[in-house]
Design a protein around this motif. Sequence first.
Motif, PDB file in Angstrom:
ATOM      1  N   UNK A  55       0.837  -1.199   0.000  1.00 31.46           N
ATOM      2  CA  UNK A  55       0.000   0.000   0.000  1.00 31.46           C
ATOM      3  C   UNK A  55       0.872   1.249   0.000  1.00 31.46           C
ATOM      4  N   UNK A  56       0.302   2.346  -0.508  1.00 32.30           N
ATOM      5  CA  UNK A  56       0.991   3.628  -0.499  1.00 32.30           C
ATOM      6  C   UNK A  56      -0.038   4.745  -0.634  1.00 32.30           C
ATOM      7  N   UNK A  57       0.169   5.813   0.105  1.00 31.76           N
ATOM      8  CA  UNK A  57      -0.704   6.983  -0.007  1.00 31.76           C
ATOM      9  C   UNK A  57      -0.267   7.872  -1.171  1.00 31.76           C
ATOM     10  N   UNK A  58       0.935   7.680  -1.656  1.00 34.26           N
ATOM     11  CA  UNK A  58       1.511   8.584  -2.661  1.00 34.26           C
ATOM     12  C   UNK A  58       0.753   8.555  -3.992  1.00 34.26           C
ATOM     13  N   UNK A  59       0.466   7.379  -4.578  1.00 28.68           N
ATOM     14  CA  UNK A  59      -0.273   7.389  -5.854  1.00 28.68           C
ATOM     15  C   UNK A  59      -1.671   7.994  -5.738  1.00 28.68           C
ATOM     16  N   UNK A  60      -2.258   7.909  -4.546  1.00 27.60           N
ATOM     17  CA  UNK A  60      -3.589   8.493  -4.314  1.00 27.60           C
ATOM     18  C   UNK A  60      -3.500  10.001  -4.114  1.00 27.60           C
ATOM     19  N   UNK A  61      -2.262  10.488  -3.850  1.00 29.49           N
ATOM     20  CA  UNK A  61      -2.035  11.890  -3.534  1.00 29.49           C
ATOM     21  C   UNK A  61      -2.966  12.347  -2.412  1.00 29.49           C
ATOM     22  N   UNK A  62      -3.149  11.450  -1.456  1.00 32.90           N
ATOM     23  CA  UNK A  62      -4.016  11.740  -0.320  1.00 32.90           C
ATOM     24  C   UNK A  62      -3.268  11.370   0.957  1.00 32.90           C
ATOM     25  N   UNK A  63      -2.683  12.363   1.644  1.00 36.12           N
ATOM     26  CA  UNK A  63      -1.977  12.054   2.884  1.00 36.12           C
ATOM     27  C   UNK A  63      -2.908  11.379   3.887  1.00 36.12           C
ATOM     28  N   UNK A  64      -2.302  10.579   4.740  1.00 40.19           N
ATOM     29  CA  UNK A  64      -3.025   9.877   5.794  1.00 40.19           C
ATOM     30  C   UNK A  64      -2.954  10.728   7.055  1.00 40.19           C
ATOM     31  N   UNK A  65      -4.093  10.965   7.695  1.00 35.54           N
ATOM     32  CA  UNK A  65      -4.176  11.817   8.874  1.00 35.54           C
ATOM     33  C   UNK A  65      -4.692  11.010  10.059  1.00 35.54           C
ATOM     34  N   UNK A  66      -4.030  11.129  11.201  1.00 42.65           N
ATOM     35  CA  UNK A  66      -4.446  10.418  12.412  1.00 42.65           C
ATOM     36  C   UNK A  66      -3.857  11.121  13.628  1.00 42.65           C
ATOM     37  N   UNK A  67      -4.337  10.758  14.801  1.00 43.28           N
ATOM     38  CA  UNK A  67      -3.835  11.312  16.054  1.00 43.28           C
ATOM     39  C   UNK A  67      -2.817  10.341  16.643  1.00 43.28           C
ATOM     40  N   UNK A  68      -1.621  10.815  16.880  1.00 42.60           N
ATOM     41  CA  UNK A  68      -0.522   9.989  17.361  1.00 42.60           C
ATOM     42  C   UNK A  68      -0.716   9.599  18.826  1.00 42.60           C
ATOM     43  N   UNK A  69      -0.408   8.344  19.126  1.00 44.55           N
ATOM     44  CA  UNK A  69      -0.401   7.874  20.508  1.00 44.55           C
ATOM     45  C   UNK A  69      -1.751   7.570  21.093  1.00 44.55           C
ATOM     46  N   UNK A  70      -2.767   7.456  20.258  1.00 47.65           N
ATOM     47  CA  UNK A  70      -4.115   7.199  20.776  1.00 47.65           C
ATOM     48  C   UNK A  70      -4.661   5.849  20.326  1.00 47.65           C
ATOM     49  N   UNK A  71      -3.822   5.034  19.698  1.00 47.15           N
ATOM     50  CA  UNK A  71      -4.269   3.713  19.272  1.00 47.15           C
ATOM     51  C   UNK A  71      -5.051   3.710  17.983  1.00 47.15           C
ATOM     52  N   UNK A  72      -4.998   4.794  17.229  1.00 46.55           N
ATOM     53  CA  UNK A  72      -5.717   4.838  15.954  1.00 46.55           C
ATOM     54  C   UNK A  72      -4.986   4.082  14.861  1.00 46.55           C
ATOM     55  N   UNK A  73      -3.718   3.792  15.086  1.00 43.97           N
ATOM     56  CA  UNK A  73      -2.897   3.092  14.097  1.00 43.97           C
ATOM     57  C   UNK A  73      -2.209   1.917  14.787  1.00 43.97           C
ATOM     58  N   UNK A  74      -1.484   1.133  14.020  1.00 46.50           N
ATOM     59  CA  UNK A  74      -0.772   0.011  14.618  1.00 46.50           C
ATOM     60  C   UNK A  74       0.290   0.523  15.595  1.00 46.50           C
ATOM     61  N   UNK A  75       0.649  -0.321  16.537  1.00 47.33           N
ATOM     62  CA  UNK A  75       1.571   0.066  17.603  1.00 47.33           C
ATOM     63  C   UNK A  75       2.920   0.551  17.061  1.00 47.33           C
ATOM     64  N   UNK A  76       3.407  -0.068  16.006  1.00 44.84           N
ATOM     65  CA  UNK A  76       4.693   0.332  15.431  1.00 44.84           C
ATOM     66  C   UNK A  76       4.704   1.759  14.934  1.00 44.84           C
ATOM     67  N   UNK A  77       3.552   2.237  14.456  1.00 43.47           N
ATOM     68  CA  UNK A  77       3.459   3.642  14.029  1.00 43.47           C
ATOM     69  C   UNK A  77       3.395   4.550  15.245  1.00 43.47           C
ATOM     70  N   UNK A  78       2.565   4.213  16.232  1.00 40.34           N
ATOM     71  CA  UNK A  78       2.447   5.063  17.419  1.00 40.34           C
ATOM     72  C   UNK A  78       3.800   5.235  18.105  1.00 40.34           C
ATOM     73  N   UNK A  79       4.621   4.210  18.083  1.00 38.82           N
ATOM     74  CA  UNK A  79       5.946   4.297  18.707  1.00 38.82           C
ATOM     75  C   UNK A  79       6.982   4.913  17.764  1.00 38.82           C
ATOM     76  N   UNK A  80       6.945   4.532  16.506  1.00 40.65           N
ATOM     77  CA  UNK A  80       7.993   4.908  15.560  1.00 40.65           C
ATOM     78  C   UNK A  80       7.920   6.315  15.014  1.00 40.65           C
ATOM     79  N   UNK A  81       6.804   7.001  15.243  1.00 43.25           N
ATOM     80  CA  UNK A  81       6.652   8.354  14.703  1.00 43.25           C
ATOM     81  C   UNK A  81       6.793   9.442  15.776  1.00 43.25           C
TER      82      UNK A  81
END
Length: 173
Positions: free
Chosen positions: A63-89
């Motif tokens: 998957x990639x957001x780039x070809x869609x030209x649509x950035x992905x928006x979420x709130x960090x550290x609230x469990x909206x994404x997988x744990x690796x993203x909440x920690x790695x970003x």
Amino acid sequence: MRLNLVLAVTLMSIPMALVQGAERKKLQIGIKKRVDNCPVKSRKGDVLNMHYTGKLEDGTEFDSSIPRNQPFTFTLGTGQVIKGWDQGLLGMCEGEKRKLVIPSELGECYGNVICSMSFKIYEKCMIFRSYFEICEICSTTGYGDRGAPPKIPGGATLIFEVELLSIERRSDL
């Protein structure tokens, strides 16, 4: 005597087996592009706007957001994404690019929250739908051991190249 020797050898081997079984892969964070001026670093509660590309270890892009030209928006550290993203970003600067190597254990969603790598909302549930559905309502879903067939096999290590486009800081209450 022989029984005592067998018992002693057996007992000595148990801790080693437990240590080997307990080995877990860790999140790896690589900086691909640093930013010279970074007045604001991402922290828990920030709304992040990201571009990303996800690949498997063999280089297969899932998957990639780039070809869609649509950035992905979420709130960090609230469990909206997988744990690796909440920690790695955490601690990321606007304009910075990172490479995250996420073991399957950190590809899981959190407890009973809604996993919201999402672009569509269904019945108040956020579900990511791009080429495939990654997360449903998360009880123990996500990538993890279950994967997201057919694109992501169970137990897969995920590699994300991410770019932080902007940070929206919520005012402290």
